[in-house]
Design a protein around this motif. Sequence first.
Motif, mmCIF file in Angstrom:
data_model
loop_
_atom_site.group_PDB
_atom_site.id
_atom_site.type_symbol
_atom_site.label_atom_id
_atom_site.label_comp_id
_atom_site.label_asym_id
_atom_site.label_seq_id
_atom_site.Cartn_x
_atom_site.Cartn_y
_atom_site.Cartn_z
ATOM 1 N N ILE A 1 24.529 -1.413 64.514
ATOM 2 C CA ILE A 1 23.335 -2.207 64.227
ATOM 3 C C ILE A 1 23.683 -3.488 63.463
ATOM 4 N N GLY A 2 24.577 -3.354 62.487
ATOM 5 C CA GLY A 2 24.889 -4.494 61.618
ATOM 6 C C GLY A 2 25.788 -5.529 62.248
ATOM 7 N N GLY A 3 26.684 -5.079 63.131
ATOM 8 C CA GLY A 3 27.610 -6.010 63.765
ATOM 9 C C GLY A 3 28.435 -6.777 62.746
ATOM 10 N N ASP A 4 28.611 -8.080 62.979
ATOM 11 C CA ASP A 4 29.450 -8.877 62.091
ATOM 12 C C ASP A 4 28.711 -9.381 60.852
ATOM 13 N N LYS A 5 27.475 -8.949 60.679
ATOM 14 C CA LYS A 5 26.711 -9.359 59.498
ATOM 15 C C LYS A 5 26.854 -8.376 58.341
ATOM 16 N N VAL A 6 27.544 -7.267 58.580
ATOM 17 C CA VAL A 6 27.686 -6.252 57.537
ATOM 18 C C VAL A 6 29.148 -5.892 57.321
ATOM 19 N N VAL A 7 29.431 -5.454 56.126
ATOM 20 C CA VAL A 7 30.713 -4.828 55.796
ATOM 21 C C VAL A 7 30.391 -3.384 55.428
ATOM 22 N N VAL A 8 30.898 -2.438 56.217
ATOM 23 C CA VAL A 8 30.548 -1.025 56.033
ATOM 24 C C VAL A 8 31.736 -0.260 55.474
ATOM 25 N N GLN A 9 31.496 0.484 54.424
ATOM 26 C CA GLN A 9 32.511 1.375 53.859
ATOM 27 C C GLN A 9 31.987 2.801 53.945
ATOM 28 N N GLY A 10 32.665 3.625 54.723
ATOM 29 C CA GLY A 10 32.284 5.023 54.848
ATOM 30 C C GLY A 10 33.058 5.879 53.866
ATOM 31 N N LEU A 11 32.359 6.744 53.165
ATOM 32 C CA LEU A 11 33.033 7.616 52.195
ATOM 33 C C LEU A 11 33.761 8.772 52.873
ATOM 34 N N MET A 12 33.224 9.264 53.990
ATOM 35 C CA MET A 12 33.761 10.472 54.624
ATOM 36 C C MET A 12 34.335 10.141 55.993
ATOM 37 N N GLY A 13 35.596 10.452 56.173
ATOM 38 C CA GLY A 13 36.261 10.162 57.439
ATOM 39 C C GLY A 13 36.262 11.347 58.387
ATOM 40 N N ALA A 14 37.144 11.272 59.378
ATOM 41 C CA ALA A 14 37.274 12.327 60.382
ATOM 42 C C ALA A 14 37.657 13.645 59.712
ATOM 43 N N GLY A 15 37.015 14.729 60.165
ATOM 44 C CA GLY A 15 37.363 16.060 59.680
ATOM 45 C C GLY A 15 36.851 16.405 58.299
ATOM 46 N N VAL A 16 36.061 15.512 57.698
ATOM 47 C CA VAL A 16 35.554 15.763 56.345
ATOM 48 C C VAL A 16 34.237 16.541 56.410
ATOM 49 N N ASP A 17 34.134 17.570 55.612
ATOM 50 C CA ASP A 17 32.940 18.408 55.553
ATOM 51 C C ASP A 17 31.994 17.865 54.484
ATOM 52 N N PRO A 18 30.840 17.300 54.866
ATOM 53 C CA PRO A 18 29.930 16.722 53.860
ATOM 54 C C PRO A 18 29.331 17.749 52.917
#
Length: 303
Positions: free
Chosen positions: A43-60
């Motif tokens: 949705i944000g495209g190049d207008k956003v900088v996204v930092q995800g806390l949980m990567g692949a294989g991470v159990d929330p």
Amino acid sequence: MKQIIFITLFSFFILGCKEKKPKSDKFHIVTTTSMITDLVQNIGGDKVVVQGLMGAGVDPHLYKASEGDVSKLFNADMILYGGLHLEGKLVEVFEKMQKQNIKTVAVSDALDKKDLIGSTLFASNYDPHIWFDITNWEKITVFVADQLSAARPEYKTVFQANAQEYLKKLKTLREEVEAEIATLPLDKRRLVTAHDAFSYFGRAYQFEVVGLQGLSTATEAGVQDVQKTASYIIDHKVKAVFIESSVPKRTVEALQAAVNSKNHKVMIGGTLFSDALGNPGTAEGTYIGMFKFNVHTIVNALK
């Protein structure tokens, strides 16, 4: 203990800082699960900088924020999380941020309570695995686009256009998934997995879903859970059971051994992505690719 340290440091960090970083042209967003990260990037495209806390294989369900997450969260323009107690260990942190006027948004707020599957066994009383119904994800796409547009109205046209393009892709995904699942007879639609993450999927596509563990992975399956599920597999002649990428496989292997010990063979049909996407840069590292992979794995194993 780490979570207590994190909350203490977070409180200290807020009290010690008079103001956040200067506002930049980019919209800085922190997300929790990889599904939300992927959605916001679309949705944000190049207008956003996204930092995800949980990567692949991470159990929330079991995720514990590190001290290094403090600055990411505090300096975000917006934080997007699943809600419904999916990120159980982070609930207190989000509540503290809201009191400090840090914008936090639960994507589950996009859904009417009637869209949710109730559960008295989970803290929120609702199943939080809402992404496994594509129609839910479509509603969440519209909701997130509106949240981003309200926060940065100068980018509204971009956010809304990107959301419409993504909705087209989700519609195509829905059609492809329905066509593939239609090749699997109703009497074979019995999905046995490591934990109960697929109820929304089951409701959408007429699968009877059995999770070895409950909705959360905070407690492990016991001997009675294994024996009860083994009996279900034998009684219904289930051909395959499934491991999940974010849940240790030992419980499913114990289940397979219990079934095999009773002279009934059941195979492990593959690994499904449940609470996290696959590795970045792979097809399964996107929501659409993950959903296609899961459906193909399930249908092929149960046919």
